[in-house]
Design an enzyme around this catalytic site. Structure first.
Site, PDB file in Angstrom:
ATOM      1  N   LYS A   1       0.845  -1.196   0.000  1.00 29.31           N
ATOM      2  CA  LYS A   1       0.000   0.000   0.000  1.00 29.31           C
ATOM      3  C   LYS A   1       0.881   1.248   0.000  1.00 29.31           C
ATOM      4  O   LYS A   1       1.635   1.478   0.941  1.00 29.31           O
ATOM      5  CB  LYS A   1      -0.899   0.029   1.238  1.00 29.31           C
ATOM      6  CG  LYS A   1      -1.950   1.121   1.146  1.00 29.31           C
ATOM      7  CD  LYS A   1      -2.658   1.387   2.453  1.00 29.31           C
ATOM      8  CE  LYS A   1      -2.069   2.542   3.218  1.00 29.31           C
ATOM      9  NZ  LYS A   1      -2.086   3.837   2.521  1.00 29.31           N
TER      10      LYS A   1
ATOM     11  N   GLY B   1       7.061   5.163   7.971  1.00 31.38           N
ATOM     12  CA  GLY B   1       6.103   6.238   8.219  1.00 31.38           C
ATOM     13  C   GLY B   1       6.371   6.877   9.567  1.00 31.38           C
ATOM     14  O   GLY B   1       7.479   6.802  10.100  1.00 31.38           O
TER      15      GLY B   1
ATOM     16  N   CYS C   1      13.252  12.003   5.634  1.00 31.26           N
ATOM     17  CA  CYS C   1      13.481  11.565   7.017  1.00 31.26           C
ATOM     18  C   CYS C   1      14.936  11.787   7.424  1.00 31.26           C
ATOM     19  O   CYS C   1      15.255  11.795   8.598  1.00 31.26           O
ATOM     20  CB  CYS C   1      13.107  10.097   7.154  1.00 31.26           C
ATOM     21  SG  CYS C   1      13.933   9.066   5.937  1.00 31.26           S
TER      22      CYS C   1
HETATM   23  P1  NAD Z   1       2.147   7.915   8.261  1.00 36.50           P
HETATM   24  O1  NAD Z   1       2.610   7.118   9.407  1.00 36.50           O
HETATM   25  O2  NAD Z   1       1.000   8.841   8.441  1.00 36.50           O
HETATM   26  O3  NAD Z   1       1.762   6.995   7.040  1.00 36.50           O
HETATM   27  C1  NAD Z   1       2.659   6.068   6.463  1.00 36.50           C
HETATM   28  C2  NAD Z   1       1.872   4.970   5.778  1.00 36.50           C
HETATM   29  O4  NAD Z   1       1.174   4.232   6.784  1.00 36.50           O
HETATM   30  C3  NAD Z   1       0.802   5.467   4.807  1.00 36.50           C
HETATM   31  O5  NAD Z   1       0.729   4.582   3.714  1.00 36.50           O
HETATM   32  C4  NAD Z   1      -0.464   5.382   5.639  1.00 36.50           C
HETATM   33  O6  NAD Z   1      -1.637   5.231   4.872  1.00 36.50           O
HETATM   34  C5  NAD Z   1      -0.201   4.127   6.465  1.00 36.50           C
HETATM   35  N1  NAD Z   1      -0.962   4.034   7.704  1.00 36.50           N
HETATM   36  C6  NAD Z   1      -1.451   5.034   8.470  1.00 36.50           C
HETATM   37  N2  NAD Z   1      -2.125   4.515   9.524  1.00 36.50           N
HETATM   38  C7  NAD Z   1      -2.043   3.173   9.421  1.00 36.50           C
HETATM   39  C8  NAD Z   1      -2.537   2.092  10.208  1.00 36.50           C
HETATM   40  N3  NAD Z   1      -3.269   2.295  11.287  1.00 36.50           N
HETATM   41  N4  NAD Z   1      -2.253   0.840   9.813  1.00 36.50           N
HETATM   42  C9  NAD Z   1      -1.505   0.616   8.711  1.00 36.50           C
HETATM   43  N5  NAD Z   1      -1.041   1.596   7.915  1.00 36.50           N
HETATM   44  C10 NAD Z   1      -1.295   2.857   8.272  1.00 36.50           C
HETATM   45  O7  NAD Z   1       3.441   8.716   7.752  1.00 36.50           O
HETATM   46  P2  NAD Z   1       3.505   9.786   6.598  1.00 36.50           P
HETATM   47  O8  NAD Z   1       2.926  11.072   7.112  1.00 36.50           O
HETATM   48  O9  NAD Z   1       3.002   9.208   5.332  1.00 36.50           O
HETATM   49  O10 NAD Z   1       5.089   9.939   6.429  1.00 36.50           O
HETATM   50  C11 NAD Z   1       5.868  10.821   7.146  1.00 36.50           C
HETATM   51  C12 NAD Z   1       6.612  10.106   8.243  1.00 36.50           C
HETATM   52  O11 NAD Z   1       7.396   9.065   7.703  1.00 36.50           O
HETATM   53  C13 NAD Z   1       7.588  10.997   8.974  1.00 36.50           C
HETATM   54  O12 NAD Z   1       7.489  10.756  10.347  1.00 36.50           O
HETATM   55  C14 NAD Z   1       8.946  10.546   8.470  1.00 36.50           C
HETATM   56  O13 NAD Z   1      10.020  10.770   9.340  1.00 36.50           O
HETATM   57  C15 NAD Z   1       8.706   9.095   8.265  1.00 36.50           C
HETATM   58  N6  NAD Z   1       9.676   8.531   7.342  1.00 36.50           N
HETATM   59  C16 NAD Z   1      10.641   7.696   7.836  1.00 36.50           C
HETATM   60  C17 NAD Z   1      11.594   7.161   6.985  1.00 36.50           C
HETATM   61  C18 NAD Z   1      12.667   6.229   7.482  1.00 36.50           C
HETATM   62  O14 NAD Z   1      13.324   5.616   6.670  1.00 36.50           O
HETATM   63  N7  NAD Z   1      12.862   6.096   8.776  1.00 36.50           N
HETATM   64  C19 NAD Z   1      11.559   7.473   5.622  1.00 36.50           C
HETATM   65  C20 NAD Z   1      10.574   8.339   5.167  1.00 36.50           C
HETATM   66  C21 NAD Z   1       9.625   8.849   6.030  1.00 36.50           C
END
Ligand code: NAD
Length: 481
Positions: free
Chosen positions: A174, A227, A283
């Site tokens: 997803k 995420g 990130c």
């Molecule tokens: P998010 O956690 O809101 O969403 C990430 C993904 O998870 C999306 O596809 C979303 O639909 C899904 N999701 C949300 N709730 C869920 C649930 N209950 N169950 C399963 N899936 C669910 O994050 P975002 O706003 O899309 O991304 C930004 C964040 O990602 C920032 O905190 C950033 O630091 C982090 N990030 C981390 C890295 C890394 O490598 N550590 C890389 C890129 C981004």
């Protein structure tokens, strides 16, 4: 209005419930396509297809899987500009960044793991006392779930999918509902490449519905998630009692440490990039810049001069440095943090406002690159992830002091150290709470290296053979002779 479709069992299909979500172009602030608002029924269908595809896919030779995965990489290459434009439009990022970083890297992810699987080997342990040989198989897990965020949409999506497929798993994936377009294009490419039905399934939709249905599904053996930390925590609660394998790549609040003996020009110009690339929505961006007191004033003034020259505007224009941030709610969140910084006593010395460029992008979601000084290391602005074009500058006097500041946050993803003193570089790098440290550079990536964070930045590592280890189960077989 163009409707994105799910990719299930080799077919592009509408969501079973017929519902769709709006997909915005953040640079103009308008809906330009619709995304399936899938639910557990679509996920069930995808898991069923993946389960059926698993025996045949996992039994192919590494070379056969290599050929399929290389064909996907070639498919991206043959539609390169289409991917570039789609990524820039969906996310708001400058088109030159999508062309230079996002799409080439997505292609490389497939190439890297297609070839890596040809070199992946397992261990054996010879016992001389009781003549026996142990050999360890690395077997694919079955159906795995891959969930990715919006900031580097195709880049991070494929970073999971490629090693999962290469090692013989089938996948239900997803992408973020905020940036689904290049994942959709990828599903077209997979069809064109003749990927067998059900090997990769892409289900679009919201996190709490579609994402959670993937996380909850008992036939999914592992979850690879990138995420936010809060989402990761929620997922971990669901996954842990089910004893699924789990890899969580989460948030960060990365320090960028600049010592007085650094290569000044290089540190300055790279720090501007590491602060504001992709509107600060990587990130790995450094959001807390610690500068040695011996060069603080000069560095600050030169930094601000450079930041003020960055062009914020239409992502499609070649000379744009910062495009739109990804959504209206995200823009509002960033602006709230700038207000908070002021309340906490911070002085905004560059930017600080929303921008409305003239013309096509007048209603888009833009934020000026923002530099703030005068805040204590432990205030909320310096402790919480903003994930936008906002950095703070802070002076320090000793190594010990700056390590204390750098390590004071709950996160531990990446850090950057600028110094010409090799001993200090190694000492500081070893003492930083981070999974990745760059010395005298930033975002220099070798795909073979372990990638991930410590503390609240997640658990597990991606990259190289680490990802292949994650997507396989070791089984030891002991043969006595
Ligand atoms: P998010 O956690 O809101 O969403 C990430 C993904 O998870 C999306 O596809 C979303 O639909 C899904 N999701 C949300 N709730 C869920 C649930 N209950 N169950 C399963 N899936 C669910 O994050 P975002 O706003 O899309 O991304 C930004 C964040 O990602 C920032 O905190 C950033 O630091 C982090 N990030 C981390 C890295 C890394 O490598 N550590 C890389 C890129 C981004």
């Amino acid at each position: 209005m163009f409707k994105i479709q799910n990719y299930i069992n080799g077919e592009l299909v509408a969501p079973i419930n017929g519902k769709y979500l709006d997909n915005y172009d953040p640079s103009v602030g308008e809906v330009y396509s619709l995304i399936p608002d899938s639910d557990s029924a679509d996920v069930d269908m995808a898991v069923k297809a993946a389960k059926e595809a698993f025996p045949e896919w996992s039994n192919l030779s590494n070379e056969q899987r290599h050929d399929y995965i290389m064909a996907i990489a070639d498919g991206i290459e043959s539609r390169f500009e289409e991917f570039v434009e789609a990524e820039s439009r969906d996310n708001g990022k400058p088109i030159k960044l999508a062309r230079k970083v996002d799409i080439p890297r997505a292609k490389s992810n497939f190439k890297f793991y297609a070839t890596a699987v040809m070199h992946y080997s397992s261990q054996s342990h010879f016992m001389s006392e009781e003549p026996a040989i142990n050999y360890t198989l690395r077997q694919p897990l079955g159906v795995v779930g891959c969930i990715s965020p919006w900031n580097l949409p195709l880049y991070l999506f494929t970073w999971k999918i490629a090693p999962a497929l290469a090692t013989g798993n089938t996948v239900v994936a997803k992408p973020s509902e905020i940036t689904p377009m290049t994942a959709y294009l990828l599903s077209e490419v997979c069809k064109e490449a003749g990927l067998p039905n059900g090997v990769l399934n892409i289900v679009h939709g919201n996190g709490p519905t579609t994402g959670e249905a993937i996380v909850q599904h008992d036939d999914i053996q592992a979850i690879s998630f990138t995420g936010g930390t809060k989402t990761g925590e929620h997922i971990a609660r669901i996954v842990a009692p089910k004893f699924k394998k789990m890899s969580l790549e989460l948030g960060g609040k990365n320090p960028n440490i600049i010592f007085g003996d650094c290569d000044y020009d290089k540190a300055l110009s790279t720090s501007v990039i590491s602060s504001f690339a992709n509107q600060g929505q990587i990130c790995l961006c450094g959001s807390r810049v610690f500068i040695h007191e011996s060069i603080y004033e000069k560095f600050r003034d030169d930094f601000v001069v450079k930041v003020k020259k960055l062009k914020v505007g239409d992502p499609m224009e070649g000379d744009t440095s910062l495009g739109a941030v990804v959504s209206k709610p995200h823009q509002e969140k960033i602006l709230l943090y700038i207000e908070l910084a002021k309340q906490e006593g911070g002085k905004v010395i560059a930017g600080g406002n929303a921008v409305n460029p003239e013309g096509r992008c007048a209603n888009g979601y833009f934020v000026e690159p923002t530099v703030i000084e005068g805040l204590p290391f432990n205030c909320r602005t310096n402790q919480e992830e903003i994930f936008g074009p906002v950095v703070t500058l802070q002076p320090f006097s000793t190594e010990e002091e700056v390590l204390g500041y750098a390590n004071s946050v709950k996160y531990g993803l990446a850090a950057t150290v600028w110094t010409q003193d090799i001993s200090r570089a190694n000492r500081v790098a070893q003492n930083l709470h981070a999974g990745i440290v760059w010395v005298n550079c930033w975002l220099l990536r070798d795909l073979r290296t372990p990638f991930g964070g410590v503390k609240d930045s997640g658990i597990g590592r991606e990259g190289g053979f680490e990802a292949m280890d994650f997507f396989t189960e070791p089984k030891n077989i002991c043969v006595k002779y």
